[in-house]
Design a protein around this motif. Structure first.
Motif, PDB file in Angstrom:
ATOM      1  N   ARG A 194      50.040  58.005  85.901  1.00 30.52           N
ATOM      2  CA  ARG A 194      50.774  58.170  84.433  1.00 30.52           C
ATOM      3  C   ARG A 194      50.529  59.334  83.300  1.00 30.52           C
ATOM      4  NH1 ARG A 194      47.297  53.149  83.226  1.00 30.52           N
ATOM      5  NH2 ARG A 194      48.764  51.500  83.450  1.00 30.52           N
ATOM      6  N   ALA A 195      50.305  60.424  84.409  1.00 32.19           N
ATOM      7  CA  ALA A 195      49.560  61.978  83.539  1.00 32.19           C
ATOM      8  C   ALA A 195      50.717  62.489  84.407  1.00 32.19           C
ATOM      9  CB  ALA A 195      48.257  62.507  84.447  1.00 32.19           C
ATOM     10  N   VAL A 196      51.402  62.026  85.760  1.00 28.59           N
ATOM     11  CA  VAL A 196      52.085  62.977  85.855  1.00 28.59           C
ATOM     12  C   VAL A 196      53.716  62.751  85.137  1.00 28.59           C
ATOM     13  CG1 VAL A 196      53.499  62.732  88.652  1.00 28.59           C
ATOM     14  CG2 VAL A 196      51.158  63.344  88.018  1.00 28.59           C
ATOM     15  N   LEU A 197      53.575  61.315  85.495  1.00 23.94           N
ATOM     16  CA  LEU A 197      54.642  60.573  84.688  1.00 23.94           C
ATOM     17  C   LEU A 197      55.450  61.175  82.773  1.00 23.94           C
ATOM     18  CD1 LEU A 197      54.604  56.688  85.091  1.00 23.94           C
ATOM     19  CD2 LEU A 197      56.491  58.529  85.479  1.00 23.94           C
ATOM     20  N   ILE A 198      54.118  61.726  82.343  1.00 26.38           N
ATOM     21  CA  ILE A 198      54.035  62.086  80.719  1.00 26.38           C
ATOM     22  C   ILE A 198      54.639  63.881  80.694  1.00 26.38           C
ATOM     23  CG2 ILE A 198      52.736  62.666  78.862  1.00 26.38           C
ATOM     24  CD1 ILE A 198      50.810  59.798  79.595  1.00 26.38           C
ATOM     25  N   GLY A 199      53.914  64.114  82.140  1.00 28.44           N
ATOM     26  CA  GLY A 199      54.137  65.574  82.092  1.00 28.44           C
ATOM     27  C   GLY A 199      55.438  65.878  82.584  1.00 28.44           C
ATOM     28  N   ALA A 200      55.701  64.919  83.199  1.00 30.32           N
ATOM     29  CA  ALA A 200      57.868  64.792  84.384  1.00 30.32           C
ATOM     30  C   ALA A 200      58.498  64.402  83.238  1.00 30.32           C
ATOM     31  CB  ALA A 200      58.008  64.057  85.919  1.00 30.32           C
ATOM     32  N   CYS A 201      58.611  63.551  82.048  1.00 33.43           N
ATOM     33  CA  CYS A 201      58.589  62.922  80.780  1.00 33.43           C
ATOM     34  C   CYS A 201      58.578  63.892  80.337  1.00 33.43           C
ATOM     35  CB  CYS A 201      58.604  61.518  80.772  1.00 33.43           C
ATOM     36  SG  CYS A 201      58.460  60.564  81.663  1.00 33.43           S
ATOM     37  N   GLY A 202      58.539  65.137  80.393  1.00 37.87           N
ATOM     38  CA  GLY A 202      58.245  65.806  78.916  1.00 37.87           C
ATOM     39  C   GLY A 202      59.069  67.034  79.908  1.00 37.87           C
ATOM     40  N   GLY A 203      59.458  67.446  80.699  1.00 36.01           N
ATOM     41  CA  GLY A 203      59.503  68.412  81.199  1.00 36.01           C
ATOM     42  C   GLY A 203      61.793  67.802  81.416  1.00 36.01           C
ATOM     43  N   ALA A 204      61.910  66.778  82.222  1.00 30.05           N
ATOM     44  CA  ALA A 204      62.976  66.027  81.810  1.00 30.05           C
ATOM     45  C   ALA A 204      63.644  65.900  80.572  1.00 30.05           C
ATOM     46  CB  ALA A 204      62.891  64.542  82.122  1.00 30.05           C
ATOM     47  N   PHE A 205      62.883  65.724  79.431  1.00 32.85           N
ATOM     48  CA  PHE A 205      63.103  65.654  77.763  1.00 32.85           C
ATOM     49  C   PHE A 205      63.609  67.127  77.889  1.00 32.85           C
ATOM     50  CE2 PHE A 205      62.532  65.582  73.535  1.00 32.85           C
ATOM     51  CZ  PHE A 205      63.132  65.507  72.867  1.00 32.85           C
ATOM     52  N   ALA A 206      63.270  68.435  78.143  1.00 27.61           N
ATOM     53  CA  ALA A 206      63.135  69.438  77.366  1.00 27.61           C
ATOM     54  C   ALA A 206      64.275  69.766  78.443  1.00 27.61           C
ATOM     55  CB  ALA A 206      62.048  70.491  77.903  1.00 27.61           C
ATOM     56  N   ALA A 207      65.083  69.903  79.574  1.00 31.35           N
ATOM     57  CA  ALA A 207      65.921  69.803  80.282  1.00 31.35           C
ATOM     58  C   ALA A 207      67.306  69.122  79.594  1.00 31.35           C
ATOM     59  CB  ALA A 207      65.513  69.278  82.253  1.00 31.35           C
ATOM     60  N   GLY A 208      67.105  67.754  79.871  1.00 26.54           N
ATOM     61  CA  GLY A 208      68.483  67.236  79.198  1.00 26.54           C
ATOM     62  C   GLY A 208      68.969  67.460  77.701  1.00 26.54           C
ATOM     63  N   LEU A 209      67.811  67.812  77.198  1.00 27.77           N
ATOM     64  CA  LEU A 209      67.915  68.718  75.676  1.00 27.77           C
ATOM     65  C   LEU A 209      68.874  69.941  75.523  1.00 27.77           C
ATOM     66  CD1 LEU A 209      67.408  67.979  72.591  1.00 27.77           C
ATOM     67  CD2 LEU A 209      65.787  69.072  72.628  1.00 27.77           C
ATOM     68  N   ARG A 210      67.960  71.226  77.014  1.00 28.04           N
ATOM     69  CA  ARG A 210      69.058  72.019  76.889  1.00 28.04           C
ATOM     70  C   ARG A 210      70.070  72.296  77.660  1.00 28.04           C
ATOM     71  NH1 ARG A 210      66.307  76.852  77.516  1.00 28.04           N
ATOM     72  NH2 ARG A 210      67.663  77.805  79.915  1.00 28.04           N
ATOM     73  N   HIS A 211      70.683  70.794  78.685  1.00 23.94           N
ATOM     74  CA  HIS A 211      71.598  70.233  79.050  1.00 23.94           C
ATOM     75  C   HIS A 211      72.222  70.565  78.048  1.00 23.94           C
ATOM     76  CE1 HIS A 211      72.046  70.936  83.359  1.00 23.94           C
ATOM     77  NE2 HIS A 211      71.550  70.519  83.354  1.00 23.94           N
ATOM     78  N   TRP A 212      72.649  69.442  77.308  1.00 25.49           N
ATOM     79  CA  TRP A 212      73.503  68.421  75.912  1.00 25.49           C
ATOM     80  C   TRP A 212      73.709  69.283  74.315  1.00 25.49           C
ATOM     81  CZ3 TRP A 212      70.537  65.446  71.226  1.00 25.49           C
ATOM     82  CH2 TRP A 212      71.926  65.135  70.571  1.00 25.49           C
ATOM     83  N   LEU A 213      72.716  70.656  74.908  1.00 25.20           N
ATOM     84  CA  LEU A 213      72.515  71.347  73.337  1.00 25.20           C
ATOM     85  C   LEU A 213      73.384  72.709  74.383  1.00 25.20           C
ATOM     86  CD1 LEU A 213      70.196  71.105  70.989  1.00 25.20           C
ATOM     87  CD2 LEU A 213      71.953  70.010  70.901  1.00 25.20           C
ATOM     88  N   GLY A 214      73.846  72.312  75.163  1.00 24.66           N
ATOM     89  CA  GLY A 214      74.522  73.912  76.265  1.00 24.66           C
ATOM     90  C   GLY A 214      74.363  75.262  76.225  1.00 24.66           C
ATOM     91  N   LEU A 215      72.526  75.539  76.326  1.00 30.13           N
ATOM     92  CA  LEU A 215      71.439  76.089  76.157  1.00 30.13           C
ATOM     93  C   LEU A 215      71.666  76.577  77.240  1.00 30.13           C
ATOM     94  CD1 LEU A 215      68.930  74.890  73.494  1.00 30.13           C
ATOM     95  CD2 LEU A 215      70.736  76.370  73.145  1.00 30.13           C
TER      96      LEU A 215
END
Lengths: 220, 282
Positions: A194-215
């Motif tokens: 769970r700890a790994v998942l929460i960390g990984a999901c936070g990272g994936a969310f940030a990476a997804g947001l960067r892709h989406w917004l073209g940053l």
């Protein structure tokens, strides 16, 4: 210009899927009671994604062919490997076409069941030898932490197979290796996962947001 | 004594390989009477999901494996398909995104069982073939949940869904009782889009080494069940009363695991003896 187009398509695509997923299928009555206007287009957009993904399938072989043909023409190191790749690529395509056109194809059977099947299964089977070798050479109880890890690994390894049941068969159920293996999985393992998942999901969310917004400039 | 123990730390790795081959072959040569024991909560969850399937609904099986994970995924598919056929539950097979070889591997397992049970292709079960998931499996799964026919208009042989009677009643996720995804490492997007959005039960069949990653989902109830490696398949076979490949292969895994523990013990004894000898005054 090229970057701007890619950024725009990525943003609009991401916005479509986000809104289609988040908006309710039907708005509440006080808000007009209308259906989600994006849902009727979901199938077309999904099919578009499948088509683009399938086209991307071609990019891999095209790039590989360019690279290996260049190796052969310039007589660089690994020339024979490149030649073998090209021969099997041509044979593979020929076998697939033959298999598509006629039900029984000897070339397809030999290549896929005789060669590819055997290679795939063998390469996975090799893992068992690596595991035994790694356990022998690297799994050292050199500290208390390593000792605890080895104990947990032994309990889980034995608790997941019938030999573990057989060893502790005559003991009360709470002492069965299977019970302890399940506890290791359900309590310490779940906490860590769970700890790994929460960390990984936070990272994936940030990476997804960067892709989406073209940053992320590198992705373009 | 120390020098003898020290030798244990210098065993040629080829002897270990030979030992591994020997112990893995034992269950294929002699029958070892060692039943898999009581079914775990994870295995029973999938069994109960199949048992509770109403006649008007189908089970969706996403079979996305090939020769790489055949050693465990084969038995996981076989035991569940046998259970579905025994209960007369109709099923649809998809292969989303992992390997284009998956549909032919699924067919090899399903066809003999279905034929023996009198299942007719198109009426009782359908193989929808491979779907490329370049944009992520979630996009395809989400689309199939809303309009199955639009995302998969043909089966693995190119036949239109209108020609397949079973698909006349499978139009969206509302017609599916449960989803069972079998592959090396199933994508959690099945949970997000199927269980999370519609509440349809989702179960996984995965390799033993991937099992620990999915236990949190099982604990939270997002997965209704899971078959972990051959252990899960063997437990399932025990539940349906038909010992098959899983029961045979779990014995090979038993001996393989014992070999790993033996190798670790030998290595540690050898290292301990070497350390003791080095500490001794010359």
């Amino acid at each position: 210009m090229r970057r701007a187009v890619i950024r725009l398509v990525t943003f609009v695509g991401g916005l479509f899927f986000l809104l289609e997923f988040l908006l309710p299928e039907r708005a509440p009555d006080w808000a007009g009671g209308f259906d989600n206007p994006l849902t009727p287009h979901l199938t077309d957009v999904t099919n578009f994604v499948i088509i683009v993904g399938t086209m991307a399938f071609l990019l891999g072989p095209i790039n590989l062919v360019r690279s290996h043909v260049s190796t052969i023409l310039r007589r660089r190191k690994g020339l024979l490997d490149s030649a073998a790749f090209l021969v099997f690529l041509v044979l593979g395509v020929a076998a697939a076409i033959q298999h598509f056109e006629q039900e029984a194809s000897l070339l397809y059977d030999v290549l896929f069941y005789g060669v590819l099947f055997a290679f795939g299964a063998s390469s996975m089977a090799m893992l068992s030898f690596y595991l035994v070798s790694a356990a022998y050479r690297a799994f050292r109880m050199s500290s208390l932490d390593a000792g605890v890890m080895m104990l947990a690994a032994t309990v889980v390894l034995l608790g997941q197979v019938p030999v573990g049941d057989w060893i502790t068969y005559s003991l009360p159920e709470w002492l069965h290796l299977k019970t302890w293996a399940q506890w290791v999985m359900d309590v310490p393992n779940n906490a860590v996962q769970r700890a790994v998942l929460i960390g990984a999901c936070g990272g994936a969310f940030a990476a997804g947001l960067r892709h989406w917004l073209g940053l992320g400039a590198r992705e373009l | 004594m120390l020098s003898w123990l020290g030798r244990l730390g210098r065993v040629d790795r080829r002897w270990l390989y030979l030992g591994t081959v020997a112990v893995l072959l034992v269950p294929f040569i002699v029958t070892v009477p060692m039943p898999p024991g009581r079914a775990s909560k994870a295995t029973r969850g999938l069994y109960d999901a199949v048992e509770s399937c109403p006649p008007e609904k189908v089970v969706l099986i996403d079979s996305s494996w090939d020769m790489g994970s055949q050693a465990e995924n084969y038995a996981q598919l076989e035991c569940v398909v046998r259970h579905l056929c025994d209960r007369g539950v109709k099923f649809v097979v998809t292969s989303i995104g992992v390997t284009p070889l998956a549909p032919s591997f699924a067919e090899q397992v399903i066809t003999p069982i279905a034929e023996r049970a009198g299942y007719v292709y198109g009426r009782d079960w359908v193989n929808m073939g491979y779907v490329q998931a370049g944009g992520g499996a979630g996009v395809i799964i989400n689309g199939m949940c809303k309009d199955f026919h639009a995302v998969r208009p043909t089966d693995a042989y190119g036949r239109r869904v209108e020609e397949l009677p079973l698909l006349g009643r499978v139009r969206s996720i509302d017609d599916i009782h449960a989803v069972y995804c079998i592959t090396y490492s199933p994508t959690p997007e099945w949970i997000s889009f199927v269980q999370g959005q519609y509440g349809t039960p989702v179960a996984f069949g995965c390799m033993t080494i991937m099992g620990p990653s999915y236990f949190p989902y099982l604990d939270s109830g997002q997965l209704c069940g899971m078959l972990v490696g051959n252990r899960g398949a063997a437990e399932y076979e025990e539940l349906v009363g038909h010992p098959a490949k899983g029961t045979q292969l779990i014995m090979a895994a038993s001996f393989g695991n014992c070999m790993i523990i033996l190798a670790a013990v030998l290595g540690n004894l050898g290292a301990w003896a070497r350390r003791r000898r080095e500490r001794r005054p010359a």
